[in-house]
Design an enzyme around this catalytic site. Structure first.
Site, PDB file in Angstrom:
ATOM      1  N   THR A   8      17.275 130.422   2.257  1.00  0.00           N
ATOM      2  CA  THR A   8      17.239 131.890   2.178  1.00  0.00           C
ATOM      3  C   THR A   8      15.800 132.371   2.099  1.00  0.00           C
ATOM      4  O   THR A   8      14.924 131.634   1.647  1.00  0.00           O
ATOM      5  CB  THR A   8      18.010 132.415   0.954  1.00  0.00           C
ATOM      6  OG1 THR A   8      18.058 133.850   0.997  1.00  0.00           O
ATOM      7  CG2 THR A   8      17.343 132.011  -0.352  1.00  0.00           C
ATOM      8  N   ASN A   9      15.586 133.607   2.524  1.00  0.00           N
ATOM      9  CA  ASN A   9      14.287 134.253   2.317  1.00  0.00           C
ATOM     10  C   ASN A   9      14.403 135.357   1.277  1.00  0.00           C
ATOM     11  O   ASN A   9      13.480 136.154   1.112  1.00  0.00           O
ATOM     12  CB  ASN A   9      13.778 134.843   3.646  1.00  0.00           C
ATOM     13  CG  ASN A   9      13.365 133.746   4.620  1.00  0.00           C
ATOM     14  OD1 ASN A   9      12.671 132.809   4.245  1.00  0.00           O
ATOM     15  ND2 ASN A   9      13.805 133.846   5.866  1.00  0.00           N
ATOM     16  N   LYS A  13      18.051 136.264  -4.642  1.00  0.00           N
ATOM     17  CA  LYS A  13      19.065 135.208  -4.645  1.00  0.00           C
ATOM     18  C   LYS A  13      18.498 133.917  -5.258  1.00  0.00           C
ATOM     19  O   LYS A  13      19.181 133.232  -6.013  1.00  0.00           O
ATOM     20  CB  LYS A  13      19.546 134.928  -3.217  1.00  0.00           C
ATOM     21  CG  LYS A  13      20.376 136.048  -2.622  1.00  0.00           C
ATOM     22  CD  LYS A  13      20.861 135.638  -1.240  1.00  0.00           C
ATOM     23  CE  LYS A  13      21.744 136.707  -0.618  1.00  0.00           C
ATOM     24  NZ  LYS A  13      22.209 136.312   0.724  1.00  0.00           N
ATOM     25  N   ASP A  69      26.129 133.171   2.108  1.00  0.00           N
ATOM     26  CA  ASP A  69      26.243 134.472   2.734  1.00  0.00           C
ATOM     27  C   ASP A  69      27.181 135.289   1.863  1.00  0.00           C
ATOM     28  O   ASP A  69      28.216 134.790   1.406  1.00  0.00           O
ATOM     29  CB  ASP A  69      26.781 134.351   4.163  1.00  0.00           C
ATOM     30  CG  ASP A  69      26.349 135.532   5.023  1.00  0.00           C
ATOM     31  OD1 ASP A  69      25.223 136.025   4.840  1.00  0.00           O
ATOM     32  OD2 ASP A  69      27.142 135.999   5.861  1.00  0.00           O
ATOM     33  N   PHE A 149      19.657 144.112  -6.768  1.00  0.00           N
ATOM     34  CA  PHE A 149      19.323 144.429  -5.373  1.00  0.00           C
ATOM     35  C   PHE A 149      20.585 144.868  -4.646  1.00  0.00           C
ATOM     36  O   PHE A 149      21.678 144.883  -5.213  1.00  0.00           O
ATOM     37  CB  PHE A 149      18.679 143.224  -4.688  1.00  0.00           C
ATOM     38  CG  PHE A 149      19.626 142.073  -4.422  1.00  0.00           C
ATOM     39  CD1 PHE A 149      20.052 141.247  -5.447  1.00  0.00           C
ATOM     40  CD2 PHE A 149      20.091 141.815  -3.136  1.00  0.00           C
ATOM     41  CE1 PHE A 149      20.922 140.196  -5.205  1.00  0.00           C
ATOM     42  CE2 PHE A 149      20.964 140.755  -2.885  1.00  0.00           C
ATOM     43  CZ  PHE A 149      21.375 139.948  -3.920  1.00  0.00           C
ATOM     44  N   LYS A 172      24.789 139.906 -15.533  1.00  0.00           N
ATOM     45  CA  LYS A 172      25.371 139.904 -14.175  1.00  0.00           C
ATOM     46  C   LYS A 172      26.055 138.562 -13.897  1.00  0.00           C
ATOM     47  O   LYS A 172      27.130 138.504 -13.298  1.00  0.00           O
ATOM     48  CB  LYS A 172      24.283 140.201 -13.124  1.00  0.00           C
ATOM     49  CG  LYS A 172      24.825 140.180 -11.688  1.00  0.00           C
ATOM     50  CD  LYS A 172      23.790 140.585 -10.636  1.00  0.00           C
ATOM     51  CE  LYS A 172      24.353 140.445  -9.220  1.00  0.00           C
ATOM     52  NZ  LYS A 172      23.400 140.765  -8.153  1.00  0.00           N
ATOM     53  N   HIS A 177      29.925 136.923  -8.313  1.00  0.00           N
ATOM     54  CA  HIS A 177      30.431 136.164  -7.172  1.00  0.00           C
ATOM     55  C   HIS A 177      29.544 134.944  -6.879  1.00  0.00           C
ATOM     56  O   HIS A 177      30.012 133.845  -6.691  1.00  0.00           O
ATOM     57  CB  HIS A 177      30.447 137.096  -5.943  1.00  0.00           C
ATOM     58  CG  HIS A 177      29.232 137.991  -5.871  1.00  0.00           C
ATOM     59  ND1 HIS A 177      28.995 138.975  -6.806  1.00  0.00           N
ATOM     60  CD2 HIS A 177      28.156 137.995  -5.039  1.00  0.00           C
ATOM     61  CE1 HIS A 177      27.843 139.554  -6.529  1.00  0.00           C
ATOM     62  NE2 HIS A 177      27.307 138.978  -5.468  1.00  0.00           N
ATOM     63  N   ARG A 178      28.205 135.174  -6.868  1.00  0.00           N
ATOM     64  CA  ARG A 178      27.287 134.086  -6.525  1.00  0.00           C
ATOM     65  C   ARG A 178      27.352 132.988  -7.581  1.00  0.00           C
ATOM     66  O   ARG A 178      27.365 131.808  -7.272  1.00  0.00           O
ATOM     67  CB  ARG A 178      25.866 134.651  -6.400  1.00  0.00           C
ATOM     68  CG  ARG A 178      24.886 133.712  -5.752  1.00  0.00           C
ATOM     69  CD  ARG A 178      23.598 134.406  -5.341  1.00  0.00           C
ATOM     70  NE  ARG A 178      23.839 135.391  -4.306  1.00  0.00           N
ATOM     71  CZ  ARG A 178      23.837 136.716  -4.505  1.00  0.00           C
ATOM     72  NH1 ARG A 178      23.552 137.213  -5.688  1.00  0.00           N
ATOM     73  NH2 ARG A 178      24.096 137.535  -3.521  1.00  0.00           N
TER      74      ARG A 178
HETATM   75  P1  IMP Z   1      23.197 138.284   2.945  1.00  0.00           P
HETATM   76  O1  IMP Z   1      24.096 137.290   2.278  1.00  0.00           O
HETATM   77  O2  IMP Z   1      21.756 137.978   2.711  1.00  0.00           O
HETATM   78  O3  IMP Z   1      23.540 138.526   4.383  1.00  0.00           O
HETATM   79  O4  IMP Z   1      23.421 139.620   2.123  1.00  0.00           O
HETATM   80  C1  IMP Z   1      24.083 140.694   2.639  1.00  0.00           C
HETATM   81  C2  IMP Z   1      23.816 141.936   1.873  1.00  0.00           C
HETATM   82  O5  IMP Z   1      24.809 142.028   0.863  1.00  0.00           O
HETATM   83  C3  IMP Z   1      22.490 142.073   1.149  1.00  0.00           C
HETATM   84  O6  IMP Z   1      21.497 142.624   1.938  1.00  0.00           O
HETATM   85  C4  IMP Z   1      22.843 143.025   0.039  1.00  0.00           C
HETATM   86  O7  IMP Z   1      22.800 144.339   0.503  1.00  0.00           O
HETATM   87  C5  IMP Z   1      24.285 142.670  -0.246  1.00  0.00           C
HETATM   88  N1  IMP Z   1      24.408 141.762  -1.388  1.00  0.00           N
HETATM   89  C6  IMP Z   1      24.486 140.413  -1.390  1.00  0.00           C
HETATM   90  N2  IMP Z   1      24.607 139.953  -2.634  1.00  0.00           N
HETATM   91  C7  IMP Z   1      24.581 141.035  -3.439  1.00  0.00           C
HETATM   92  C8  IMP Z   1      24.639 141.200  -4.857  1.00  0.00           C
HETATM   93  O8  IMP Z   1      24.730 140.265  -5.642  1.00  0.00           O
HETATM   94  N3  IMP Z   1      24.581 142.474  -5.296  1.00  0.00           N
HETATM   95  C9  IMP Z   1      24.474 143.555  -4.467  1.00  0.00           C
HETATM   96  N4  IMP Z   1      24.390 143.452  -3.157  1.00  0.00           N
HETATM   97  C10 IMP Z   1      24.448 142.197  -2.645  1.00  0.00           C
END
Ligand code: IMP
Length: 191
Positions: A8-9, A13, A69, A149, A172, A177-178
């Protein structure tokens, strides 16, 4: 100590996942591994995008790695923004623009429920394994809080009255979820 590249960048996260992992596993970010690429997310599902990211990094490095993701899935919006969460208001749009679009689309919806869903893809010894984590909650009509974020300022997880953006990282993580997906990954790695 076990080393794993995290594909990831997104520094938020990385911070969240490091806070869950403790000292047993050492996470190496793409930057630290000297990999400076924007990993594509071309697919229609979180699962396929997670796999794309981990296999891209595995093919580049030959090393064990994982990616994740995440999407915000809103039933009243037919599951949107979902896999498009990062680009909901258009390519290269900000978190604020994405939130604005979400709030506009939710304004007249009665069902405010939503969930975050994370899919982790682990490449270990050349095989792929996937882990999922879900956090159910609801969308509120205006932003609250400064932390976190993405959609954190407008999402309240079930069991709390605070948005994710009003919580510190530890709080949090009680709902996240993460974190849930990471716990499954850690249990698997500890087997
Ligand atoms: P990706 O997994 O990097 O494609 O994340 C997709 C998008 O989902 C991110 O740019 C955030 O806008 C949103 N997102 C992912 N995880 C979270 C979180 O834990 N809280 C709030 N928004 C999230």
């Amino acid at each position: 100590m076990n080393h794993l590249i995290f594909a990831t960048n997104n520094q938020h996260k990385v911070d969240e996942i490091r806070s869950v992992l403790g000292t047993k596993f050492n996470i190496i970010t793409l930057k630290e591994a000297g990999i400076h690429i924007d990993i594509p997310e071309p697919h229609d599902t979180l699962e396929e995008n997670a796999s794309e990211k981990s296999t891209t990094i595995f093919n580049l490095t030959g090393q064990d790695c994982f990616s994740e993701d995440t999407g915000l899935e809103v039933p009243a919006l037919n599951g949107e923004p979902g896999v498009k969460s990062a680009r909901y208001a258009g390519e290269n749009r900000s978190f604020d623009a994405n939130i604005e679009k979400l709030l506009a689309n939710m304004a007249h919806k009665e069902d405010k429920t939503a969930r975050f869903r994370t899919v982790i893809s682990l490449m270990l010894d050349k095989k792929e394994y996937r882990f999922e984590g879900i956090c159910k909650g609801r969308i509120i009509p205006e932003k609250k809080g400064e932390n976190g974020f993405g959609y954190d300022p407008v999402f309240i997880p079930d069991g709390s009255e605070k948005t994710f953006a009003q919580m510190g990282m530890e709080e949090k993580n009680q709902y996240s979820h993460r974190k849930k997906a990471m716990e499954k990954l850690i249990a698997f790695l500890n087997k």
